[in-house]
Design a protein around this motif. Structure first.
Motif, PDB file in Angstrom:
ATOM      1  N   TRP A   1       0.838  -1.198   0.000  1.00  0.00           N
ATOM      2  CA  TRP A   1       0.000   0.000   0.000  1.00  0.00           C
ATOM      3  C   TRP A   1       0.878   1.255   0.000  1.00  0.00           C
ATOM      4  N   TRP A   2       1.905   1.244   0.862  1.00  0.00           N
ATOM      5  CA  TRP A   2       2.817   2.385   0.902  1.00  0.00           C
ATOM      6  C   TRP A   2       3.453   2.592  -0.471  1.00  0.00           C
ATOM      7  N   ALA A   3       3.951   1.506  -1.060  1.00  0.00           N
ATOM      8  CA  ALA A   3       4.614   1.611  -2.363  1.00  0.00           C
ATOM      9  C   ALA A   3       3.629   2.087  -3.430  1.00  0.00           C
ATOM     10  N   SER A   4       2.402   1.610  -3.382  1.00  0.00           N
ATOM     11  CA  SER A   4       1.394   2.019  -4.366  1.00  0.00           C
ATOM     12  C   SER A   4       1.107   3.508  -4.262  1.00  0.00           C
ATOM     13  N   VAL A   5       0.964   4.006  -3.055  1.00  0.00           N
ATOM     14  CA  VAL A   5       0.686   5.426  -2.861  1.00  0.00           C
ATOM     15  C   VAL A   5       1.913   6.263  -3.239  1.00  0.00           C
ATOM     16  N   HIS A   6       3.077   5.866  -2.735  1.00  0.00           N
ATOM     17  CA  HIS A   6       4.302   6.633  -2.963  1.00  0.00           C
ATOM     18  C   HIS A   6       4.651   6.702  -4.451  1.00  0.00           C
ATOM     19  N   TYR A   7       4.773   5.543  -5.078  1.00  0.00           N
ATOM     20  CA  TYR A   7       5.182   5.523  -6.480  1.00  0.00           C
ATOM     21  C   TYR A   7       4.050   5.930  -7.403  1.00  0.00           C
ATOM     22  N   GLY A   8       2.818   5.696  -6.989  1.00  0.00           N
ATOM     23  CA  GLY A   8       1.678   6.156  -7.787  1.00  0.00           C
ATOM     24  C   GLY A   8       1.652   7.663  -7.903  1.00  0.00           C
ATOM     25  N   ARG A   9       1.951   8.348  -6.804  1.00  0.00           N
ATOM     26  CA  ARG A   9       2.013   9.814  -6.843  1.00  0.00           C
ATOM     27  C   ARG A   9       3.148  10.291  -7.737  1.00  0.00           C
ATOM     28  N   LYS A  10       4.282   9.598  -7.691  1.00  0.00           N
ATOM     29  CA  LYS A  10       5.404   9.967  -8.562  1.00  0.00           C
ATOM     30  C   LYS A  10       5.026   9.797 -10.041  1.00  0.00           C
ATOM     31  N   VAL A  11       4.333   8.722 -10.351  1.00  0.00           N
ATOM     32  CA  VAL A  11       3.898   8.494 -11.727  1.00  0.00           C
ATOM     33  C   VAL A  11       2.918   9.577 -12.156  1.00  0.00           C
ATOM     34  N   ASP A  12       1.978   9.933 -11.277  1.00  0.00           N
ATOM     35  CA  ASP A  12       1.016  10.995 -11.594  1.00  0.00           C
ATOM     36  C   ASP A  12       1.721  12.323 -11.842  1.00  0.00           C
ATOM     37  N   GLU A  13       2.737  12.628 -11.031  1.00  0.00           N
ATOM     38  CA  GLU A  13       3.503  13.864 -11.227  1.00  0.00           C
ATOM     39  C   GLU A  13       4.245  13.844 -12.559  1.00  0.00           C
ATOM     40  N   ALA A  14       4.835  12.712 -12.900  1.00  0.00           N
ATOM     41  CA  ALA A  14       5.556  12.596 -14.169  1.00  0.00           C
ATOM     42  C   ALA A  14       4.602  12.741 -15.349  1.00  0.00           C
ATOM     43  N   LYS A  15       3.418  12.138 -15.255  1.00  0.00           N
ATOM     44  CA  LYS A  15       2.425  12.279 -16.329  1.00  0.00           C
ATOM     45  C   LYS A  15       2.018  13.736 -16.500  1.00  0.00           C
ATOM     46  N   ALA A  16       1.828  14.431 -15.395  1.00  0.00           N
ATOM     47  CA  ALA A  16       1.448  15.847 -15.459  1.00  0.00           C
ATOM     48  C   ALA A  16       2.562  16.682 -16.100  1.00  0.00           C
ATOM     49  N   ARG A  17       3.820  16.377 -15.744  1.00  0.00           N
ATOM     50  CA  ARG A  17       4.952  17.095 -16.345  1.00  0.00           C
ATOM     51  C   ARG A  17       5.017  16.853 -17.852  1.00  0.00           C
ATOM     52  N   PHE A  18       4.876  15.589 -18.261  1.00  0.00           N
ATOM     53  CA  PHE A  18       4.925  15.265 -19.687  1.00  0.00           C
ATOM     54  C   PHE A  18       3.774  15.914 -20.434  1.00  0.00           C
ATOM     55  N   ALA A  19       2.595  15.946 -19.834  1.00  0.00           N
ATOM     56  CA  ALA A  19       1.430  16.568 -20.479  1.00  0.00           C
ATOM     57  C   ALA A  19       1.666  18.079 -20.628  1.00  0.00           C
ATOM     58  N   ALA A  20       2.217  18.705 -19.592  1.00  0.00           N
ATOM     59  CA  ALA A  20       2.489  20.143 -19.655  1.00  0.00           C
ATOM     60  C   ALA A  20       3.560  20.426 -20.715  1.00  0.00           C
ATOM     61  N   GLN A  21       4.570  19.559 -20.772  1.00  0.00           N
ATOM     62  CA  GLN A  21       5.641  19.739 -21.755  1.00  0.00           C
ATOM     63  C   GLN A  21       5.084  19.575 -23.172  1.00  0.00           C
ATOM     64  N   ALA A  22       4.255  18.568 -23.383  1.00  0.00           N
ATOM     65  CA  ALA A  22       3.669  18.347 -24.707  1.00  0.00           C
ATOM     66  C   ALA A  22       2.755  19.506 -25.087  1.00  0.00           C
ATOM     67  N   ASP A  23       2.032  20.034 -24.123  1.00  0.00           N
ATOM     68  CA  ASP A  23       1.151  21.184 -24.385  1.00  0.00           C
ATOM     69  C   ASP A  23       1.966  22.420 -24.754  1.00  0.00           C
ATOM     70  N   ALA A  24       3.066  22.631 -24.048  1.00  0.00           N
ATOM     71  CA  ALA A  24       3.930  23.779 -24.336  1.00  0.00           C
ATOM     72  C   ALA A  24       4.559  23.640 -25.724  1.00  0.00           C
ATOM     73  N   GLU A  25       4.952  22.422 -26.096  1.00  0.00           N
ATOM     74  CA  GLU A  25       5.561  22.198 -27.405  1.00  0.00           C
ATOM     75  C   GLU A  25       4.540  22.385 -28.531  1.00  0.00           C
ATOM     76  N   SER A  26       3.299  21.979 -28.268  1.00  0.00           N
ATOM     77  CA  SER A  26       2.276  22.122 -29.324  1.00  0.00           C
ATOM     78  C   SER A  26       1.901  23.596 -29.510  1.00  0.00           C
ATOM     79  N   LYS A  27       1.959  24.390 -28.453  1.00  0.00           N
ATOM     80  CA  LYS A  27       1.676  25.818 -28.564  1.00  0.00           C
ATOM     81  C   LYS A  27       2.828  26.560 -29.252  1.00  0.00           C
ATOM     82  N   ALA A  28       4.040  26.059 -29.053  1.00  0.00           N
ATOM     83  CA  ALA A  28       5.210  26.703 -29.648  1.00  0.00           C
ATOM     84  C   ALA A  28       5.299  26.420 -31.141  1.00  0.00           C
ATOM     85  N   ALA A  29       4.737  25.308 -31.563  1.00  0.00           N
ATOM     86  CA  ALA A  29       4.835  24.920 -32.979  1.00  0.00           C
ATOM     87  C   ALA A  29       3.832  25.549 -33.857  1.00  0.00           C
TER      88      ALA A  29
END
Length: 117
Positions: free
Chosen positions: A89-117
């Motif tokens: 449970w600890w690992a699921s919560v801990h690493y799940g939050r890290k994965v969610d943060e990484a997904k949000a970063r990648f989505a923001a990066q992809a959004d920024a790249e699509s606006k720049a293009a």
């Protein structure tokens, strides 16, 4: 986070069911008591799969982990299984939050790249 936590909770669902089968062999416990407690815990596992990302969902999951460890007083093997699932449970919560943060970063990066293009 939801996928990892839900996977842990589904595993717990089955372990609680099997622990109920073991607890039925205790002559001091009635079948009604065993399956009422096991059934409520199993239902809680399923319900938590849907609300784990809502406020209080993770805390309810921790309460379930504590109850699972405490069930070792009835089925001693559950001390070990409860500890294993608490770690999962600890690992699921801990690493799940890290994965969610990484997904949000990648989505923001992809959004920024699509606006720049």
């Amino acid at each position: 986070m939801r996928t990892l936590c839900a996977s842990t909770l589904i595993g717990e669902f089955f372990v609680i069911g099997f622990a109920g089968l073991v607890a039925m062999k205790d002559p001091d416990l009635s079948m009604t008591t065993v399956w009422t407690v096991s059934g409520v815990a199993m239902l809680l596992c399923l319900l938590l799969c849907g609300v784990v990302t809502r406020p209080g969902g993770v805390q309810l999951g921790w309460a379930l982990q504590i109850a699972l460890i405490a069930s070792g007083f009835v089925v001693p093997t559950m001390f070990f299984m409860g500890a294993i699932f608490a770690a999962l449970w600890w690992a699921s919560v801990h690493y799940g939050r890290k994965v969610d943060e990484a997904k949000a970063r990648f989505a923001a990066q992809a959004d920024a790249e699509s606006k720049a293009a």
